[in-house]
Design an enzyme around this catalytic site. Sequence first.
Site, PDB file in Angstrom:
ATOM      1  N   GLY A  92      78.223 -92.364  53.694  1.00 46.38           N
ATOM      2  CA  GLY A  92      78.807 -92.591  54.719  1.00 46.38           C
ATOM      3  C   GLY A  92      78.726 -91.763  55.603  1.00 46.38           C
ATOM      4  N   GLY A 139      81.094 -89.807  58.996  1.00 51.95           N
ATOM      5  CA  GLY A 139      82.348 -89.756  59.497  1.00 51.95           C
ATOM      6  C   GLY A 139      82.388 -88.715  60.665  1.00 51.95           C
ATOM      7  N   ASP A 146      96.663 -94.467  57.746  1.00 50.79           N
ATOM      8  CA  ASP A 146      95.228 -94.985  58.152  1.00 50.79           C
ATOM      9  C   ASP A 146      94.825 -96.003  57.001  1.00 50.79           C
ATOM     10  OD1 ASP A 146      93.193 -95.265  59.915  1.00 50.79           O
ATOM     11  OD2 ASP A 146      91.795 -93.754  59.108  1.00 50.79           O
ATOM     12  N   LYS A 177      93.341 -99.317  55.906  1.00 52.69           N
ATOM     13  CA  LYS A 177      92.568-100.144  56.424  1.00 52.69           C
ATOM     14  C   LYS A 177      91.549-100.523  55.379  1.00 52.69           C
ATOM     15  CE  LYS A 177      89.723 -96.759  58.750  1.00 52.69           C
ATOM     16  NZ  LYS A 177      89.186 -96.310  60.123  1.00 52.69           N
ATOM     17  N   ASN A 193      88.977 -98.102  54.275  1.00 51.78           N
ATOM     18  CA  ASN A 193      89.663 -96.855  53.305  1.00 51.78           C
ATOM     19  C   ASN A 193      90.200 -97.183  52.021  1.00 51.78           C
ATOM     20  OD1 ASN A 193      89.075 -95.013  55.250  1.00 51.78           O
ATOM     21  ND2 ASN A 193      91.106 -94.598  56.097  1.00 51.78           N
ATOM     22  N   ASP A 213      90.311 -91.064  51.961  1.00 52.18           N
ATOM     23  CA  ASP A 213      90.423 -90.507  53.401  1.00 52.18           C
ATOM     24  C   ASP A 213      91.817 -90.092  53.764  1.00 52.18           C
ATOM     25  OD1 ASP A 213      89.991 -89.495  55.808  1.00 52.18           O
ATOM     26  OD2 ASP A 213      88.800 -91.416  56.481  1.00 52.18           O
ATOM     27  N   THR A 272      93.658 -96.143  63.327  1.00 50.76           N
ATOM     28  CA  THR A 272      92.594 -96.960  63.879  1.00 50.76           C
ATOM     29  C   THR A 272      92.967 -98.066  64.642  1.00 50.76           C
ATOM     30  OG1 THR A 272      91.234 -96.226  61.937  1.00 50.76           O
ATOM     31  CG2 THR A 272      90.476 -98.085  63.220  1.00 50.76           C
TER      32      THR A 272
END
Length: 219
Positions: A52, A54, A169, A171, A174, A187, A207
């Site tokens: 990943g 970021g 956050d 979502k 995550n 996260d 987000t």
Amino acid sequence: TTLGDGDAFEAVLEVPADSLSHGMQALSPGNGAFRESQGHTIEDFEIIRVVGVGGSGRVIQAYHKPSGQFRAVKVMSKARLFQQEQRLQRVITEKRIMARLRHPFVVSLHWAFQTSTHLFLVLDFCGGGELFFHMLQRGRFEECDAMFYFCEILLGVEYLHSQQVLYRDLKPENCLLDDDGHIRLTDFGLSKDNLTQSALFTSFVGTAGYLSPEMVARQ
């Protein structure tokens, strides 16, 4: 991205040494934010692949040679963090929060350490990937599967609230799946800790695609 044999962590996110003049004291080994982890160094890890990327760095799947276990290692450039104070503070907050969290549905932090150019967070590796990936692959979940994931997410968030942590956050990206298919929340860069019953937060974070209508309307 796949890294070749012999690649080192320093090659994952190369940073010129002369770019670290600003803000070094914020993360010096003696101040407690990122101490050298006793008995653990980057030489203990063998890089497998980048899993990943970021805003503050990359996440590497790595093999921890002393324990024989796979870990996820979040590698962050100090030079990049020092360019933006808010980003630096979020990393420090994330480390502080994760250091005290232990729950079956929350990713655990095992160690945190630093070199002269990078910060490292050593986390659980979740081989199942993001819940978002599985949503795209399947189109939609059957009701029983959706209930299963929803309940585990709910229990994870409930635990965070019991620890006075506001996630901020949530979502599918995550929500990771571990090797047994269970949810692991990850996260915590946007999270807030030390909550009280009367705490009121007015900052606009999250987000865009997952913000509530009330947040968008600033209500």
